[in-house]
Write an enzyme that holds these catalytic residues in place. Structure first.
Site, mmCIF file in Angstrom:
data_model
loop_
_atom_site.group_PDB
_atom_site.id
_atom_site.type_symbol
_atom_site.label_atom_id
_atom_site.label_comp_id
_atom_site.label_asym_id
_atom_site.label_seq_id
_atom_site.Cartn_x
_atom_site.Cartn_y
_atom_site.Cartn_z
ATOM 1 N N ARG A 282 -37.129 88.490 99.036
ATOM 2 C CA ARG A 282 -36.021 88.280 99.962
ATOM 3 C C ARG A 282 -35.034 87.226 99.453
ATOM 4 O O ARG A 282 -34.368 86.554 100.245
ATOM 5 C CB ARG A 282 -36.576 87.887 101.331
ATOM 6 C CG ARG A 282 -37.523 88.931 101.920
ATOM 7 C CD ARG A 282 -38.091 88.512 103.249
ATOM 8 N NE ARG A 282 -37.069 88.376 104.259
ATOM 9 C CZ ARG A 282 -37.296 87.935 105.500
ATOM 10 N NH1 ARG A 282 -38.507 87.572 105.864
ATOM 11 N NH2 ARG A 282 -36.300 87.846 106.360
ATOM 12 N N ASP B 78 -34.637 83.622 100.798
ATOM 13 C CA ASP B 78 -35.574 83.547 101.927
ATOM 14 C C ASP B 78 -37.017 83.733 101.494
ATOM 15 O O ASP B 78 -37.909 83.839 102.331
ATOM 16 C CB ASP B 78 -35.212 84.586 102.992
ATOM 17 C CG ASP B 78 -33.907 84.251 103.704
ATOM 18 O OD1 ASP B 78 -33.633 83.052 103.899
ATOM 19 O OD2 ASP B 78 -33.156 85.181 104.046
ATOM 20 N N ASP C 204 -37.740 89.443 87.800
ATOM 21 C CA ASP C 204 -38.716 89.698 86.739
ATOM 22 C C ASP C 204 -39.696 88.541 86.613
ATOM 23 O O ASP C 204 -40.895 88.748 86.384
ATOM 24 C CB ASP C 204 -37.999 89.937 85.410
ATOM 25 C CG ASP C 204 -37.203 91.233 85.411
ATOM 26 O OD1 ASP C 204 -37.595 92.182 86.112
ATOM 27 O OD2 ASP C 204 -36.169 91.299 84.706
#
Length: 297
Positions: free
Chosen positions: A213, A216, A245
């Site tokens: 997210r 977040d 990644d």
């Protein structure tokens, strides 16, 4: 050192900085050019190696200067390149990136990445048999990803899939997954439920989904069906390229610690990665990650 096998793409990223995008038929003088090692498979392999894993990459490059340079860079990062095939009749994959202001436009030419076939996975059966975790993405052909997932299941190895670029996943691949690591859009697309709400999506595969997210952090559903949230770590961001990644590589590297601790370390590693330029340039070492986490405890 956990043994991680990455099945995925290897690209050279060609980046041009310009004051604006050129118009159709226009020749525009750029401000700067640079090339960076890239491809989600190579990025995740390098990130896992820096975090202390013993990493083998199964991939494909062309018989050209980019292919040789990228293979050499991987070796320098202590990634085992034994199972990187060299295709004589196609070029190494490239991403041509034009950056203007805060926006970019990208053209990807998969090249040799699309020559990575299930038989390459079969040839590397021994390293998958001996792995602790198998990690893949969707920048190589889907039948190759499925072959890797089947092989991991054959030997009862955790198989983690970063489903990017997003596309619908068939039932067999979903059944083979130990963990899928999408963002919200990729999760909906992967499950073919683009109208579903977040809670429904996360609980469709209990204990097998962790959704990134961005600032977040990450959300996941544990094996008991309980929704959990791992907050992000606040840093001064410079370049977000490669953060996803790094997150996936850290999850694979620390998977043996359980999904909660792996998610915490993955969010921390991802946060560290955005503090420096370049996808691979910002990926932290294990010592840097440990120091960062100690400073936040």
């Amino acid at each position: 050192m956990p043994k991680i096998v990455v099945v995925g793409s290897i690209n050279m990223d060609l980046v041009v900085l310009t004051p604006r995008y050129p118009g159709l038929g226009e020749t525009l003088t750029g401000e700067r050019f640079a090339n960076f090692a890239g491809g989600k498979g190579a990025n995740q392999a390098v990130a896992a190696a820096r975090l202390g894993a013993d990493v083998t990459l199964i991939g494909c490059v062309g018989n050209d200067a980019f292919g040789r340079e990228l293979s050499a860079r991987l070796l320098a990062e202590k990634v085992d390149t034994t199972w990187i095939d060299i295709a004589d009749d196609v070029a190494t994959g490239v991403a041509v990136i034009t950056v203007a202001g805060h926006d970019n436009a990208i053209v990807v030419v998969p090249g040799a990445n699309h020559r990575l076939r299930p038989e390459h996975v079969a040839a590397a059966e021994r390293v998958i048999r001996d792995a602790d975790v198998v990690l893949s993405q969707l920048e190589v052909p889907m039948d190759t990803v499925l072959a890797a997932a089947r092989m991991a299941r054959k030997y009862d190895k955790p198989f983690i899939l970063n489903p990017a670029p997003a596309q619908p996943l068939d039932t067999e691949l979903l059944d083979c997954l130990t963990l899928i690591t999408p963002n919200e859009f990729e999760l909906a697309r992967s499950l073919g439920r683009e109208q579903a709400d977040l809670a429904e999506l996360l609980t469709r595969l209990p204990g097998r989904v962790i959704m990134t997210r961005g600032v977040d952090g990450a959300s996941y559903c544990d094996a008991a069906g309980q929704l959990r949230h791992q907050p992000s770590f606040k840093v001064d961001a410079v370049d977000s390229t490669g953060a996803g990644d790094t997150f996936n590589a850290a999850l694979a590297t620390f998977w043996h610690l359980g999904i909660g601790e792996a998610a915490r370390r993955a969010c921390a590693a991802s946060a560290l990665s955005v503090t420096r330029l370049g996808a691979q340039g910002g990926m932290p070492t294990l010592a840097e990650l440990d120091q960062f986490l100690a400073s936040r405890s």
